[in-house]
Scaffold this active site. Sequence first.
Site, PDB file in Angstrom:
ATOM      1  N   ASP A 223     -48.229  13.866  -3.198  1.00  0.00           N
ATOM      2  CA  ASP A 223     -48.489  14.293  -1.823  1.00  0.00           C
ATOM      3  C   ASP A 223     -48.892  13.130  -0.913  1.00  0.00           C
ATOM      4  OD1 ASP A 223     -49.192  16.484   0.124  1.00  0.00           O
ATOM      5  OD2 ASP A 223     -51.139  15.502  -0.039  1.00  0.00           O
ATOM      6  N   GLU A 298     -43.645  12.626  -1.647  1.00  0.00           N
ATOM      7  CA  GLU A 298     -43.622  13.139  -0.284  1.00  0.00           C
ATOM      8  C   GLU A 298     -44.046  12.055   0.685  1.00  0.00           C
ATOM      9  OE1 GLU A 298     -45.754  16.268   2.706  1.00  0.00           O
ATOM     10  OE2 GLU A 298     -46.838  14.812   1.546  1.00  0.00           O
TER      11      GLU A 298
HETATM   12  C1  LIG Z   1     -45.486  18.837   2.439  1.00  0.00           C
HETATM   13  C2  LIG Z   1     -46.909  18.655   2.000  1.00  0.00           C
HETATM   14  O1  LIG Z   1     -47.216  18.803   0.836  1.00  0.00           O
HETATM   15  N1  LIG Z   1     -47.798  18.353   2.907  1.00  0.00           N
HETATM   16  C3  LIG Z   1     -49.181  18.148   2.630  1.00  0.00           C
HETATM   17  C4  LIG Z   1     -49.498  16.727   2.912  1.00  0.00           C
HETATM   18  O2  LIG Z   1     -50.817  16.455   2.712  1.00  0.00           O
HETATM   19  C5  LIG Z   1     -51.702  17.208   3.504  1.00  0.00           C
HETATM   20  C6  LIG Z   1     -53.068  16.801   3.108  1.00  0.00           C
HETATM   21  O3  LIG Z   1     -53.171  16.764   1.719  1.00  0.00           O
HETATM   22  C7  LIG Z   1     -51.482  18.692   3.333  1.00  0.00           C
HETATM   23  O4  LIG Z   1     -52.214  19.381   4.304  1.00  0.00           O
HETATM   24  C8  LIG Z   1     -50.021  19.025   3.496  1.00  0.00           C
HETATM   25  O5  LIG Z   1     -49.792  20.369   3.213  1.00  0.00           O
END
Ligand SMILES: CC(=O)N[C@H]1CO[C@H](CO)[C@@H](O)[C@@H]1O
Length: 579
Positions: A223, A298
């Site tokens: 993430d 991600e």
């Molecule tokens: C797509 C995804 O997983 N987004 C996450 C990115 O990180 C933030 C903080 O950890 C999350 O709020 C998101 O949902």
Amino acid sequence: MQTHAVVAFLVLALGTTQIHSTEWWENGNYYQIYPRSFRDTNGDGVGDLNGVTEKLQYLKDIGFTAAWLSPIFKSPMVDFGYDISDFYQIHPEYGTMEDFERMIARAKEVGIKIILDFVPNHSSDKSEWFINSVNGDPDYKDFYIWHDGKINEETGEREPPSNWISEFRYSAWEWNEVREQYYLHQFAVQQPDLNYRNPAVVEEMKRVLRFWLAKGVAGFRIDAVPYMFEVDLDRYNQYPDEPLSNDTTCPGSDDHCWTQHIYTQDLPETFDMIYQWRELVDDFHEEHGGDSRVLLTEAYTSFENMIKFYGDGVRNGSHVPFNFDFLSNINNVSTAHDYAEHIQKWINAMPAGVYANWVLGNHDNKRVASRFGVQRTDLINILLQTLPGHAVTYNGEELGMTDVYISWEDTVDPNACNADPDTYYDRSRDPARTPYQWDASENAGFTSGDQTWLPVSDEYKQINALQQMRAPQSHLQIFKKLVRLRKEPSFRQGAINIQALDDDILIYSRQKTGSELYVIVINLGGSDKTIDLTKYYSLGGQAEVITTSLQSKYIDGELVDPKAFVANAHVGTVLVAIN
Ligand SMILES: CC(=O)N[C@H]1CO[C@H](CO)[C@@H](O)[C@@H]1O
Ligand SMILES: *[C@@H]1O[C@H](CO)[C@@H](O)[C@H](O)[C@H]1NC(C)=O
Ligand SMILES: *[C@@H]1O[C@H](CO)[C@@H](O)[C@H](O)[C@H]1NC(C)=O
Ligand SMILES: *[C@@H]1O[C@H](CO)[C@@H](O)[C@H](O)[C@H]1NC(C)=O
């Protein structure tokens, strides 16, 4: 956009044609489960691991290879699991470690790989690590990014160390009364950023990865990768301010877009950390055997950085650096030229021997059917499943679930709660996070209880898995057909030959030498068009419709004349040449 009309007809050879291994992940069909909303087995209105276990066969029946689960670890749920208070424990609302082990065992039986969400950038402020850090415990003192701040020369008051802004609005620095220092949080105040310049943090996070690998997971989806490192304080006396972005579309100075994130995102050290984690999963595989363990990353970042996540030519990185073009750069007003351009760009830039991937939806964005229009539901799924490389589907998109309106009072997403009643809706991620629609029974068969943590869509009686499984024609039937089709050599290893005919019509072929020739016709526009496909592909006198959008005038299995193919409004069609 006229200039794109002259883009030459491109045949893109794919890295995939050069490698002949049969690794499970290589043409993976990945399904993202949002566990909180997938299936509730104990009636508390919140999804759980036993619910995932119960539905693994359903995923197998559709044909998915792997499921990645949004975080299931112990959490106060300020950011619905992205604020982890114990990286080694299952969140009690979701079940126990025994439930987790049963889920893994069942997944092995059914033949679905389980991939966990790894959230390295921050922990919850309720984590022992953070509490120890606040209290100055020597082992944890430097686990997070702490700073005294600076004294304003005019007012004499203490201020945050820099102008850095949180993703969820306002200063990314929060004063802590106990430690009497500021800590950094690039997301919610309750999500303090871990300090990756501290080797103890790096070691601890590797321990987390090994712990879950030993429990039998097939890999991790990592993430918020770009945020891991901040500029090295040792190089400056102060954390430097970030330059203003001067972005005229940015709502205001409290918003993350106000500054350019040159000191807080995409630092070169990030890539090294991904390469280290890749070494870790490769080593684990070598030691323990079995199938390869994978990393999916991600990162909403520049194109150049995305490509670097694959590896730097010496070290390998992410197996699947998520490609967010369809989330960030393509929307419901994009033309066929825009689609062709983005698809070609990614494929051309990939290093040899890796796979493309396409992410059309996730729990941070409005749903596909709502973003692109419900009429385009099948068209978008056809596109996702027929492009080369990995397909990533967010739960519910295979049914054409749409956003659910959530009032300001019912809003729970911290990203939206930090806004106000007039502006929260654009920021809110709740509409795409509502319970999965299983059947037409009360609460869509999501729970036996009478409450759900977010409201169930009003549409569940019409749009649900059971109905679509039984209907001779449905979004789900089309989706299943596509998933099977992807197993054909021409889709697994074939080249793509793509072009936009005008603003509305995108056509491409998929063919592996010696295998079937498939032609995909996508009409993004609102009017029917007749196309002579033989001008572009060596289709003979007849072609067969493999599958097509629900509202198409053609039906599956129908023979059509490729010289006068009618692409209906908002319809996608997969054809195969008949020789
Ligand atoms: C797509 C995804 O997983 N987004 C996450 C990115 O990180 C933030 C903080 O950890 C999350 O709020 C998101 O949902
Ligand atoms: C925005 O404007 C300021 C002041 O004019 C300038 O210093 C800064 O470099 C600009 N930022 C960008 C990203 O161009
Ligand atoms: C990187 O991956 C390729 C392809 O799987 C492999 O041949 C190579 O040995 C790997 N390199 C390293 C440094 O692990
Ligand atoms: C694009 O999406 C928005 C929001 O769903 C919708 O209001 C608009 O009508 C759509 N435009 C087109 C061209 O489909």
